[in-house]
Design a protein around this motif. Structure first.
Motif, mmCIF file in Angstrom:
data_model
loop_
_atom_site.group_PDB
_atom_site.id
_atom_site.type_symbol
_atom_site.label_atom_id
_atom_site.label_comp_id
_atom_site.label_asym_id
_atom_site.label_seq_id
_atom_site.Cartn_x
_atom_site.Cartn_y
_atom_site.Cartn_z
ATOM 1 N N ASN A 531 3.942 6.626 -3.393
ATOM 2 C CA ASN A 531 5.013 5.818 -2.799
ATOM 3 C C ASN A 531 4.476 4.501 -2.266
ATOM 4 O O ASN A 531 5.136 3.457 -2.384
ATOM 5 N N GLU A 532 3.287 4.535 -1.667
ATOM 6 C CA GLU A 532 2.695 3.279 -1.198
ATOM 7 C C GLU A 532 2.363 2.363 -2.376
ATOM 8 O O GLU A 532 2.596 1.150 -2.310
ATOM 9 N N ARG A 533 1.851 2.957 -3.436
ATOM 10 C CA ARG A 533 1.467 2.158 -4.598
ATOM 11 C C ARG A 533 2.691 1.488 -5.233
ATOM 12 O O ARG A 533 2.612 0.356 -5.714
ATOM 13 N N THR A 547 -5.597 2.449 2.815
ATOM 14 C CA THR A 547 -5.109 3.600 3.576
ATOM 15 C C THR A 547 -6.190 4.667 3.721
ATOM 16 O O THR A 547 -6.967 4.915 2.802
ATOM 17 N N ARG A 548 -6.209 5.296 4.889
ATOM 18 C CA ARG A 548 -7.182 6.357 5.177
ATOM 19 C C ARG A 548 -6.441 7.632 5.565
ATOM 20 O O ARG A 548 -5.539 7.598 6.409
ATOM 21 N N TYR A 549 -6.817 8.731 4.953
ATOM 22 C CA TYR A 549 -6.131 10.015 5.134
ATOM 23 C C TYR A 549 -7.037 11.057 5.781
ATOM 24 O O TYR A 549 -8.269 10.969 5.715
ATOM 25 N N LYS A 550 -6.388 12.050 6.344
ATOM 26 C CA LYS A 550 -7.085 13.267 6.781
ATOM 27 C C LYS A 550 -6.227 14.469 6.395
ATOM 28 O O LYS A 550 -5.038 14.525 6.699
ATOM 29 N N ARG A 551 -6.835 15.429 5.690
ATOM 30 C CA ARG A 551 -6.126 16.636 5.256
ATOM 31 C C ARG A 551 -5.861 17.560 6.432
ATOM 32 O O ARG A 551 -6.671 17.683 7.339
ATOM 33 N N ARG A 552 -4.722 18.252 6.357
ATOM 34 C CA ARG A 552 -4.414 19.352 7.287
ATOM 35 C C ARG A 552 -3.809 20.490 6.468
ATOM 36 O O ARG A 552 -2.591 20.690 6.451
ATOM 37 N N CYS A 565 0.052 -0.735 4.424
ATOM 38 C CA CYS A 565 1.423 -0.667 3.914
ATOM 39 C C CYS A 565 2.393 -0.292 5.023
ATOM 40 O O CYS A 565 3.456 -0.905 5.180
ATOM 41 N N GLU A 566 2.045 0.733 5.805
ATOM 42 C CA GLU A 566 2.915 1.156 6.902
ATOM 43 C C GLU A 566 2.978 0.098 8.000
ATOM 44 O O GLU A 566 4.032 -0.133 8.599
ATOM 45 N N ALA A 567 1.850 -0.570 8.234
ATOM 46 C CA ALA A 567 1.838 -1.617 9.258
ATOM 47 C C ALA A 567 2.742 -2.777 8.857
ATOM 48 O O ALA A 567 3.445 -3.353 9.691
ATOM 49 N N ALA A 568 2.754 -3.106 7.562
ATOM 50 C CA ALA A 568 3.604 -4.192 7.095
ATOM 51 C C ALA A 568 5.072 -3.801 7.093
ATOM 52 O O ALA A 568 5.950 -4.641 7.302
ATOM 53 N N ALA A 570 6.547 -1.682 9.199
ATOM 54 C CA ALA A 570 7.092 -1.448 10.542
ATOM 55 C C ALA A 570 7.912 -2.624 11.065
ATOM 56 O O ALA A 570 9.053 -2.442 11.518
ATOM 57 N N PRO A 571 7.423 -3.886 11.019
ATOM 58 C CA PRO A 571 8.234 -5.005 11.507
ATOM 59 C C PRO A 571 9.519 -5.182 10.710
ATOM 60 O O PRO A 571 10.565 -5.521 11.267
ATOM 61 N N ALA A 572 9.437 -4.936 9.399
ATOM 62 C CA ALA A 572 10.623 -5.076 8.567
ATOM 63 C C ALA A 572 11.679 -4.065 8.949
ATOM 64 O O ALA A 572 12.877 -4.353 8.995
ATOM 65 N N ALA A 573 11.233 -2.831 9.258
ATOM 66 C CA ALA A 573 12.174 -1.789 9.657
ATOM 67 C C ALA A 573 12.820 -2.115 11.001
ATOM 68 O O ALA A 573 14.004 -1.857 11.223
ATOM 69 N N GLN A 574 12.037 -2.694 11.902
ATOM 70 C CA GLN A 574 12.565 -3.032 13.227
ATOM 71 C C GLN A 574 13.588 -4.161 13.144
ATOM 72 O O GLN A 574 14.574 -4.185 13.868
ATOM 73 N N SER A 575 13.344 -5.123 12.233
ATOM 74 C CA SER A 575 14.276 -6.227 12.100
ATOM 75 C C SER A 575 15.558 -5.807 11.393
ATOM 76 O O SER A 575 16.605 -6.386 11.605
#
Length: 575
Positions: A531-533, A547-552, A565-568, A570-575
């Motif tokens: 989805n990010e790609r 992006t950096r992941y950790k398995r659970r 990607c998520e950082a970019a 976030a502002p768009a979602a807030q606006s």
């Protein structure tokens, strides 16, 4: 040795006598200890593997290494034949052997000098956390802040370079001492399925009452170099053979009308690509909009005045990151995504289909270089007309195969790693475990078949040769698990890979809650990464790879330690 000790004892001085007696006592104690150990082992029930199984693996890349490990873990001593002088397959990028992708040719089509798809700047498009073999996790290094108890990654990304992948494979090989099984510099030249006769008995492997034939391999190895090089020929007969020679060596280049007649620039397949600097100042067309095409377009854009990326699915694939594109072309910076390439015109310009009905042509474009990023064909050069084997290879399909793995007529001949659009390493691992579970382990009939009527586990020895053929034919005609009806999609899995892994796990008798957690966690990270790609313009900024992941696995989920990607977003979602 006792007689020698006695003679020595009779003529030695007192000091020598004492030493000799001590040694004799030590030898006696060791013998008694060994005898006691053998008695204990004889009383201990253990799982037995047929000691007579003589198994070969062709190739020591990622799939061949997985096969060697799984087979040896189950008590076998595989013979692994690798034509290169080192393992790692396509991940072994040898800089000194790479030819410039700009080798000039008198014809318009360049001769490929480079023989592997690995190039200088390649990074994986899958996170290391899901690329790893199940038996050897590969996590992003992290540290924990003692005061805040928050976790911070010490690595720049979960997406790694080809050097890091090769390092991981070498560690895997070292951890399980796999080099002892590998014969480097051994090129398999012929595979032959032997007829069962009085002088050539059947394999030690049986499917129920069905005997399976033995398989002979012939190969060549070389010693020395230059004028002193000598070629040695070898031959051996095996109970089972796992083919793990990969499928990134034979470029697939579709026909393009007018290419040979009218195009005067350079033409190559992506296998010949190594560095974007080789194309500085050129206008380049990359044909093929999947991973390699997008990555090459991104690299080239930093060195070229303009790059065109021809994507056959440009109208349905979100050229801008979501939904169908409203226009026939989409440009960001100096990268333009165009539809499927149609032809080369007499003036040397390139035309593209104007819509997904492929009825009209778009405006012409002039380019200096065409790079076909169009994938690879399967090839098995050691399977010939004298192999005594029914095998059809072409149009990116291998048949007749059951579960894309077992040959329908000769199930002790298996083809590892054919499925594509998958997470490869854990798939290789489970495929070999399925081979072991179905063919190589000594198990009671009822334990193999199972007693649960609701169990949908795949069982090879309950199928007749005809039923295997029917299943293989159905799989080949259907166009893979997606049932597209197109031959080229036979080995395409994509989202169907999760059920395929479950089938392999059940065939290996390894499917349980822990396995399901592993599969679900891989799927969750795979979907998030995909989805990010998809939000990234093809050939555009490579931000998803930060992006950096950790398995659970216990929750079948994961943590995102950081994501541009998520950082970019976030502002768009807030606006």
């Amino acid at each position: 040795s006792l007689m020698q000790s006695s003679s020595y004892y009779l003529i030695a001085n007192s000091t020598s006598i004492s030493v000799s007696v001590c040694r004799y006592v030590q030898m006696l104690a060791s013998s008694l200890s060994l005898l006691l150990l053998l008695i204990i082992l004889s009383m201990t029930p253990i799982t037995v593997v047929q000691s007579l199984h003589h198994v070969a693996v062709i190739g020591a890349g990622a799939s061949g290494l997985a096969a060697a490990r799984v087979l040896s873990r189950n008590g076998m001593v595989p013979v692994v034949l690798e034509k290169q002088l080192a393992g790692g397959g396509v991940w072994d990028y040898q800089k000194e052997s790479q030819q410039s992708s700009q080798q000039q040719s008198s014809s318009s089509t360049q001769q490929n000098k480079k023989t592997t798809p690995m190039y200088r700047g390649l990074r994986t498009n899958l996170p290391r956390e899901i690329m790893a073999y199940r038996e050897k996790p590969w996590v992003t290094p992290a540290t924990v802040d003692d005061e805040t108890e928050t976790e911070t990654s010490t690595s720049s990304s979960s997406y790694v370079t080809h050097e890091q992948v090769l390092e991981y494979l070498n560690d895997y090989k070292k951890d399980y001492d796999l080099d002892r099984f590998i014969h480097y510099g051994s090129t398999v030249t012929q595979l032959t399925v032997l007829e069962t006769t009085e002088t050539t008995p059947a394999s030690n492997i049986k499917l129920g009452s069905e005997p399976l034939p033995k398989i002979r391999l012939e190969w060549e190895s070389s010693t020395g170099s230059g004028d002193d090089q000598e070629i040695q020929k070898h031959s051996d007969i095996f109970d089972a053979v796992c083919i793990a020679n990969g499928h990134y060596a034979l470029p697939s280049v579709p026909a393009l009308p007018g290419l040979d007649e009218y195009f005067k620039g350079t033409v190559l397949h992506s296998i010949a690509y190594d560095s974007p600097a080789d194309f500085t100042g050129q206008t380049v067309l990359c044909i093929g909009g999947r991973a390699s095409g997008s990555d090459l377009a991104r690299e080239l854009s930093a060195h070229c005045p303009h790059v065109y990326l021809s994507d056959a699915t440009a109208y349905t694939n979100a050229a801008t990151g979501g939904g169908a594109s409203e226009s026939t072309t989409t440009t960001q910076g100096n990268v333009t995504v165009v539809p499927k390439t149609q032809s080369v015109q007499p003036d040397g310009s390139i035309t593209f289909f104007n819509d997904d009905s492929q009825q009209q042509q778009q405006q012409h474009q002039k380019v200096d270089t065409i790079i076909f990023c169009t994938g690879y064909e399967y090839q098995f050069p050691f399977i010939t007309q004298t192999s005594n084997l029914d095998l059809t290879v072409g149009n990116r399909r291998v048949m007749p195969l059951v579960q894309q793995l077992w040959h329908a007529d000769v199930p002790n001949l298996t083809f590892l790693g054919l499925p594509h659009s998958v997470i490869p390493f854990p798939l290789f691992e489970l495929q070999t475990e399925a081979i072991v579970g179905q063919l190589l382990l000594l198990e009671e009939e009822e334990s193999v078949v199972g007693n649960d009527e609701n169990d949908d586990s795949f069982v090879l020895n309950t199928q007749t040769k005809k039923s295997r053929h029917d299943q293989a034919q159905h799989d080949a005609v259907a166009g893979g698990s997606q049932a597209t009806g197109q031959i080229k999609d036979t080995h395409f899995l994509g989202n169907a890979q999760w059920d395929y892994l479950r089938q392999m796990a059940k065939a290996a008798h390894l499917y349980d809650e822990e396995m399901e957690q592993f599969i679900q966690t891989n799927k969750a990270i795979y979907d998030h990464a995909g989805n990010e790609r998809k939000t990234i313009f093809p050939g555009g900024a490579d931000v998803y790879r930060s992006t950096r992941y950790k398995r659970r696995d216990d929750t079948r989920l994961f943590d995102v330690l950081s994501s541009e990607c998520e950082a970019a977003a976030a502002p768009a979602a807030q606006s």
